[in-house]
Design a protein around this motif. Structure first.
Motif, PDB file in Angstrom:
ATOM      1  N   GLN A 166      38.772  41.784  55.744  1.00 29.65           N
ATOM      2  CA  GLN A 166      38.809  42.634  54.556  1.00 29.65           C
ATOM      3  C   GLN A 166      38.305  41.843  53.369  1.00 29.65           C
ATOM      4  O   GLN A 166      38.670  40.683  53.172  1.00 29.65           O
ATOM      5  CB  GLN A 166      40.251  43.110  54.317  1.00 29.65           C
ATOM      6  CG  GLN A 166      40.361  44.072  53.168  1.00 29.65           C
ATOM      7  CD  GLN A 166      41.813  44.512  52.958  1.00 29.65           C
ATOM      8  OE1 GLN A 166      42.721  44.049  53.632  1.00 29.65           O
ATOM      9  NE2 GLN A 166      41.998  45.419  52.027  1.00 29.65           N
ATOM     10  N   LYS A 167      37.502  42.490  52.542  1.00 34.44           N
ATOM     11  CA  LYS A 167      36.940  41.838  51.363  1.00 34.44           C
ATOM     12  C   LYS A 167      37.593  42.431  50.127  1.00 34.44           C
ATOM     13  O   LYS A 167      37.729  43.646  49.999  1.00 34.44           O
ATOM     14  CB  LYS A 167      35.423  42.055  51.320  1.00 34.44           C
ATOM     15  CG  LYS A 167      34.712  41.401  52.484  1.00 34.44           C
ATOM     16  CD  LYS A 167      33.247  41.674  52.446  1.00 34.44           C
ATOM     17  CE  LYS A 167      32.592  41.113  53.702  1.00 34.44           C
ATOM     18  NZ  LYS A 167      31.234  41.528  53.863  1.00 34.44           N
ATOM     19  N   ARG A 168      38.025  41.575  49.215  1.00 35.31           N
ATOM     20  CA  ARG A 168      38.644  42.012  47.965  1.00 35.31           C
ATOM     21  C   ARG A 168      37.826  41.516  46.797  1.00 35.31           C
ATOM     22  O   ARG A 168      37.137  40.506  46.883  1.00 35.31           O
ATOM     23  CB  ARG A 168      40.062  41.460  47.873  1.00 35.31           C
ATOM     24  CG  ARG A 168      40.988  42.016  48.903  1.00 35.31           C
ATOM     25  CD  ARG A 168      42.404  41.588  48.605  1.00 35.31           C
ATOM     26  NE  ARG A 168      43.284  42.184  49.594  1.00 35.31           N
ATOM     27  CZ  ARG A 168      44.209  41.532  50.258  1.00 35.31           C
ATOM     28  NH1 ARG A 168      44.395  40.266  50.044  1.00 35.31           N
ATOM     29  NH2 ARG A 168      44.958  42.156  51.134  1.00 35.31           N
ATOM     30  N   ASN A 169      38.028  42.178  45.684  1.00 41.71           N
ATOM     31  CA  ASN A 169      37.380  41.784  44.449  1.00 41.71           C
ATOM     32  C   ASN A 169      38.086  40.541  43.912  1.00 41.71           C
ATOM     33  O   ASN A 169      39.295  40.382  44.055  1.00 41.71           O
ATOM     34  CB  ASN A 169      37.500  42.958  43.447  1.00 41.71           C
ATOM     35  CG  ASN A 169      36.598  42.754  42.253  1.00 41.71           C
ATOM     36  OD1 ASN A 169      36.265  41.627  41.918  1.00 41.71           O
ATOM     37  ND2 ASN A 169      36.234  43.850  41.611  1.00 41.71           N
ATOM     38  N   VAL A 170      37.416  39.692  43.221  1.00 46.40           N
ATOM     39  CA  VAL A 170      37.969  38.471  42.662  1.00 46.40           C
ATOM     40  C   VAL A 170      39.068  38.783  41.646  1.00 46.40           C
ATOM     41  O   VAL A 170      40.032  38.035  41.497  1.00 46.40           O
ATOM     42  CB  VAL A 170      36.847  37.616  42.013  1.00 46.40           C
ATOM     43  CG1 VAL A 170      37.406  36.398  41.319  1.00 46.40           C
ATOM     44  CG2 VAL A 170      35.836  37.198  43.040  1.00 46.40           C
TER      45      VAL A 170
END
Length: 183
Positions: A166-170
């Motif tokens: 899963q990729k999240r925003n910084v």
């Protein structure tokens, strides 16, 4: 006899055990050692000084050079070796002869050519070039793997390799860090 014209000046020394040492002072090279006789006018002679030692070396050079495919090139190389190391030529020839017994003709010829090209005239250099050439050939030899399909080690491997994290925003991490500092 046999060493008379080698040096312009030599030194002599009498030892406690009644020997006469004849040596070259600059290098300490011992040219002759003779027992001092009791009487007068006796000629003391060492057979080694009158013996022609070059005949054995010539035959040895012939023997070593003939072990190479390029005998003329080998003769030229060994002659230069003899000029450079006249006193140690027998040792030099022994080292090269040992290499000719252990290596194939292709490596020997390549080593000989490389030594001449690089102006390396010593048996240790010759042996080092052989080792270098052997390492080069090992580096260039590769094995061809004919396996077409690589199968996974277990059944989970296939779907795990296709799973994407899963990729999240910084900003999500920044908010968490700011909340942690406030507490």
């Amino acid at each position: 006899m046999g060493t008379f014209h080698k040096y312009e000046t030599v030194s002599i020394k009498e030892t406690d055990d009644r020997h006469l040492l004849i040596y070259y002072r600059e290098t300490g090279e011992l040219l002759a050692k003779h027992q001092i006789p009791d009487g007068k006018g006796q000629l003391m002679k060492d057979r080694q000084h009158t013996r022609d030692r070059t005949k054995g070396i010539d035959a040895f050079i012939d023997n070593v050079a003939n072990r190479f495919e390029e005998t003329t090139m080998a003769f030229n190389y060994l002659d230069k070796l003899r000029e450079k190391y006249p006193r140690y030529i027998r040792d030099q020839l022994h080292m090269i002869l040992r290499e000719t017994k252990q290596q194939n003709a292709q490596i020997l010829t390549a080593a000989l050519q490389e030594c001449i090209k690089r102006n390396l005239y010593s048996a240790t250099d010759f042996s080092d070039i052989i080792l270098y050439l052997q390492r080069q050939r090992q580096d260039h030899e590769t094995t061809n793997d004919n396996a077409e399909i690589v199968s996974p080690l277990n059944s989970l491997s296939g779907w795990m390799m296709e799973t994407e994290a899963q990729k999240r925003n910084v900003d999500t991490y920044t908010v968490l860090l700011e909340e942690g500092e406030a507490n």
